[in-house]
Design an enzyme around this catalytic site. Structure first.
Site, mmCIF file in Angstrom:
data_model
loop_
_atom_site.group_PDB
_atom_site.id
_atom_site.type_symbol
_atom_site.label_atom_id
_atom_site.label_comp_id
_atom_site.label_asym_id
_atom_site.label_seq_id
_atom_site.Cartn_x
_atom_site.Cartn_y
_atom_site.Cartn_z
ATOM 1 N N LYS A 192 4.196 9.229 9.017
ATOM 2 C CA LYS A 192 3.956 8.680 10.355
ATOM 3 C C LYS A 192 4.940 9.209 11.402
ATOM 4 O O LYS A 192 4.722 10.271 11.966
ATOM 5 C CB LYS A 192 3.933 7.149 10.285
ATOM 6 C CG LYS A 192 2.809 6.675 9.318
ATOM 7 C CD LYS A 192 2.532 5.219 9.406
ATOM 8 C CE LYS A 192 1.599 4.735 8.310
ATOM 9 N NZ LYS A 192 0.216 4.557 8.697
ATOM 10 N N TYR A 243 0.859 -1.191 0.000
ATOM 11 C CA TYR A 243 0.000 0.000 0.000
ATOM 12 C C TYR A 243 0.886 1.228 0.000
ATOM 13 O O TYR A 243 1.839 1.319 0.779
ATOM 14 C CB TYR A 243 -0.895 -0.003 1.246
ATOM 15 C CG TYR A 243 -1.809 1.200 1.347
ATOM 16 C CD1 TYR A 243 -2.810 1.418 0.407
ATOM 17 C CD2 TYR A 243 -1.675 2.112 2.392
ATOM 18 C CE1 TYR A 243 -3.658 2.520 0.501
ATOM 19 C CE2 TYR A 243 -2.521 3.208 2.498
ATOM 20 C CZ TYR A 243 -3.517 3.406 1.556
ATOM 21 O OH TYR A 243 -4.353 4.492 1.649
ATOM 22 N N ASP A 289 9.480 3.138 -0.218
ATOM 23 C CA ASP A 289 8.426 3.710 0.627
ATOM 24 C C ASP A 289 8.649 3.293 2.078
ATOM 25 O O ASP A 289 8.434 2.130 2.451
ATOM 26 C CB ASP A 289 7.059 3.226 0.111
ATOM 27 C CG ASP A 289 5.897 3.850 0.876
ATOM 28 O OD1 ASP A 289 6.141 4.556 1.874
ATOM 29 O OD2 ASP A 289 4.745 3.619 0.460
HETATM 30 N N1 PLP Z 1 2.841 4.201 2.257
HETATM 31 C C1 PLP Z 1 2.755 3.277 3.225
HETATM 32 C C2 PLP Z 1 3.763 2.175 3.271
HETATM 33 C C3 PLP Z 1 1.737 3.329 4.171
HETATM 34 O O1 PLP Z 1 1.650 2.383 5.122
HETATM 35 C C4 PLP Z 1 0.796 4.385 4.100
HETATM 36 C C5 PLP Z 1 -0.305 4.476 5.084
HETATM 37 O O2 PLP Z 1 -0.540 3.610 5.884
HETATM 38 C C6 PLP Z 1 0.924 5.326 3.082
HETATM 39 C C7 PLP Z 1 1.955 5.228 2.187
HETATM 40 C C8 PLP Z 1 -0.072 6.458 2.969
HETATM 41 O O3 PLP Z 1 0.091 7.363 4.015
HETATM 42 P P1 PLP Z 1 -1.120 8.332 4.433
HETATM 43 O O4 PLP Z 1 -2.152 7.495 5.096
HETATM 44 O O5 PLP Z 1 -0.465 9.330 5.356
HETATM 45 O O6 PLP Z 1 -1.611 8.981 3.177
#
Ligand code: PLP
Length: 446
Positions: free
Chosen positions: A277, A150, A245
């Protein structure tokens, strides 16, 4: 209780949920919160301190979600609260440059080898910007992602996107055009042969491979030995960028994120990184980062446009600085110790109750999968094939005994440096009940 609208606010979880459903789609502002896969009524929290959350009915829970990762130090850490109060007193938002944004960027760059950091407000924006940069830098269109990873909810990244989508049983998302979907190639995670094949056929069109440094959104899935190194190698060989990521793992899996357990010991760096986060410590902040020649393609220096009214917000920067600044070696040692203790308690309870399971671990992050002991979970197909029906009863038994877990089996469990012996004892007391509930669970008929 009388609100500013003159209406009386409900004071029960069920009442709040009912009221929310009349004005908010599904009653929640992020789908997993709806308890779709575990059933029952979402719990509305009103207070948090250290390792605990308190709901609107006054019930206290040990928090094993930690706001989905940001609360590395625990809730309301005194240094963080003080820094935020100071920032609030100075003004909520200026819409200008501020001193703390460069400080936070510098702190990030002192931990991982990046030259430039651009602050945004969400992880979704960070990955979206990283891919725009990769396309701008290479002049190519295709992006390769892995099923079950994700990267936020931007168009094109929602195909086979793990936890939230898996929980809702949606194949992807309506509203994403075929053209956008066609520019995202989705491959099985940990599958080097599939990557070789795609690069052999379409390598000259691939702008980037985007990967979670260690996937945590199909449950935790450890990268196979050498898999991340292979991603670095094959992207480099074909002139594509590796977008790494670390929105979830960044400065949580270790003091240098998952890169500290993967790229650093192996001597390689990705081209672009995304963080979120922990760098916001509970306020909306995320970042895209990388080396100068790629990052300086961003506006105002270069042709790749990106902007944000609240990017680098001073309160969020103060919160992130205080969180990351206090994330010492001791903090990481505590989180590692507590997460392993938690795993031990979980395994003991499930084994005693005779529940077949595997623990999926990447650094300090772990999750549990049911009915998977024979082979473990190595990709999205494995994650989806597990006995997910056992998680709802397990989750609710934990909730009833005062432990708040992620309301989906496809999520990591999070601990903080504030999880102490008293909190762990409460979890230990709850686990046997939950393990028995998981053992008794049966798949839904039909
Ligand atoms: N990338 C990863 C690996 C994530 O776990 C998340 C959210 O859980 C995101 C991107 C997206 O972040 P946001 O919820 O702040 O848009």
């Amino acid at each position: 209780m009388t609100g500013t609208t003159g209406t009386t606010a409900p004071t029960t979880n069920a009442g709040l949920y009912e009221a929310a459903r009349t004005v908010i789609p599904g009653g929640v502002n992020s789908p997993v919160r709806a308890f779709g896969s575990v059933g029952g009524t979402p719990v509305a929290m009103v207070r948090a301190a250290g390792p605990y959350l308190t709901d609107v009915e006054g019930r206290e829970y040990v928090d094993l979600v930690c706001s989905w990762g940001p609360m590395l130090l625990g809730h309301n850490h005194p240094a963080v609260v003080e820094a935020v109060h100071r920032a609030v007193d100075a003004g909520l938002s200026f819409g200008t440059s501020t001193p703390d944004e460069a400080r936070l960027a510098t702190l990030i760059a002192s931990r991982v080898p990046v030259d430039r950091v651009r602050m945004v407000s969400t992880g979704t924006e960070a990955t979206m910007t990283a891919l725009r940069l990769a396309r701008g830098a290479t002049g190519r269109n295709l992006v390769v992602k892995f099923a079950g990873c994700y990267h936020g909810h931007s168009d094109g990244l929602l195909a086979a996107a793990g936890s939230g989508v898996a929980t809702q049983s949606l194949p992807g998302s309506a509203g994403v055009t075929e053209a956008q979907a066609a520019e995202t190639l989705v491959l099985p995670y940990n599958d080097t042969a599939a990557l070789e094949e795609v690069f052999a056929a379409r390598g000259a069109d691939v702008a980037a491979v985007i990967t979670e440094a260690a996937p945590c959104n199909m449950g935790v899935v450890a990268p196979a030995e050498g898999f991340n190194r292979f991603l670095r190698e094959i992207t480099g060989r074909h002139g594509a960028l590796l977008v790494w990521d670390e929105v979830l793992t960044g400065f949580r899996a270790s003091d240098t994120g998952y890169w500290g357990l993967s790229g650093r010991p192996e001597g390689w760096t990705p081209d672009l990184w995304t963080f979120g986060k922990v760098i916001g410590g509970g306020m909306p902040t995320a970042a895209v980062a990388g080396r100068t020649e790629v990052m300086d393609l961003l506006a105002p220096l270069g042709p790749v446009y990106q902007a944000g009214t609240l990017s680098g917000n001073p309160v969020a920067m103060a919160c992130g600085l205080a969180t990351l600044g206090n994330a010492t070696a001791d903090v990481y040692a505590t989180i590692d110790r507590r997460s392993r203790q938690l795993e031990g308690l979980l395994v003991e309870a499930l084994t005693t109750a005779g529940v077949d399971h595997s623990i999926q671990r990447a650094g300090t992050l772990f999750s549990v999968a049911f009915g998977t002991s024979a082979r473990g979970v190595h990709d999205y197909a494995d994650a989806q094939a597990q006995e997910a029906f056992r998680y709802g009863p397990f989750f609710h038994a934990m909730l009833e005994h005062g432990v708040y877990l992620p309301p989906s089996v496809f999520e990591a469990w999070f601990v903080s440096a504030a999880h102490d012996d008293a909190a762990m004892e409460r979890v230990a007391a709850a686990l046997p009940h939950a393990a028995r509930a998981a053992a008794a669970a049966r798949p839904a008929a039909g």
